[in-house]
Design an enzyme around this catalytic site. Structure first.
Site, mmCIF file in Angstrom:
data_model
loop_
_atom_site.group_PDB
_atom_site.id
_atom_site.type_symbol
_atom_site.label_atom_id
_atom_site.label_comp_id
_atom_site.label_asym_id
_atom_site.label_seq_id
_atom_site.Cartn_x
_atom_site.Cartn_y
_atom_site.Cartn_z
ATOM 1 C CG MET A 1 -0.336 -0.164 2.506
ATOM 2 S SD MET A 1 -1.633 -0.371 3.731
ATOM 3 C CE MET A 1 -0.607 -0.406 5.150
ATOM 4 N N PRO A 2 1.857 1.305 -0.869
ATOM 5 C CG PRO A 2 3.678 0.784 -2.214
ATOM 6 C CD PRO A 2 2.384 0.267 -1.717
ATOM 7 C CG PHE A 3 0.717 8.318 -1.202
ATOM 8 C CD1 PHE A 3 -0.194 8.512 -2.220
ATOM 9 C CD2 PHE A 3 1.369 9.417 -0.668
ATOM 10 C CE1 PHE A 3 -0.461 9.791 -2.695
ATOM 11 C CE2 PHE A 3 1.112 10.692 -1.134
ATOM 12 C CZ PHE A 3 0.189 10.886 -2.151
#
Length: 132
Positions: A1-3
């Site tokens: 779930m990288p941003f």
């Protein structure tokens, strides 16, 4: 779930954005075990006057940063080990050099990790690992 926030020179946004986006997502899927559809990126173009970047600090011997400098600031929820981080850094540098011709001295990557409860993907709900 990288941003990921991608800071780049405004004169490069139109020509580079799609390629950078694709290469970054491929890198995260390949090296960080990120699901293919887990893609959250924000491009932040800036004028020359808005960017204060030391051209030589830790750029490598005989290297100098140019006006093409890119900064990737990746916030991820699941910690990765040094090998995974190294693989990500190499992958991004090699592919971006090949795809858009950017000098590897012009690529900086910063990774931060958070806990699952630090995320809300929508509706004000706290993310739980079981939500995947």
């Amino acid at each position: 779930m990288p941003f990921t926030r991608i800071s780049l020179p405004e004169h490069r946004l139109e020509g580079w954005q799609n390629t950078i986006s694709t290469v970054l997502q491929d890198a995260l899927v390949t090296t960080f075990s990120v699901p293919k559809d887990d893609c959250f990126q924000l491009f932040e173009p800036a004028s020359h006057g808005q960017r204060v970047i030391n051209p030589t600090y830790l750029a490598g011997p005989d290297s100098r940063r140019s006006d093409d400098f890119l900064l990737f600031h990746i916030t991820a929820g699941k910690p990765r080990n040094t090998e995974q981080k190294s693989a990500l850094y190499r992958y991004l540098n090699e592919r971006l050099h090949t795809e858009i011709g950017i000098d590897p001295a012009d690529i900086m990557i910063v990774v931060n990790f958070t806990q699952p409860e630090d995320w809300s993907f929508s509706h004000g709900d706290v993310f739980r690992v079981t939500d995947r």
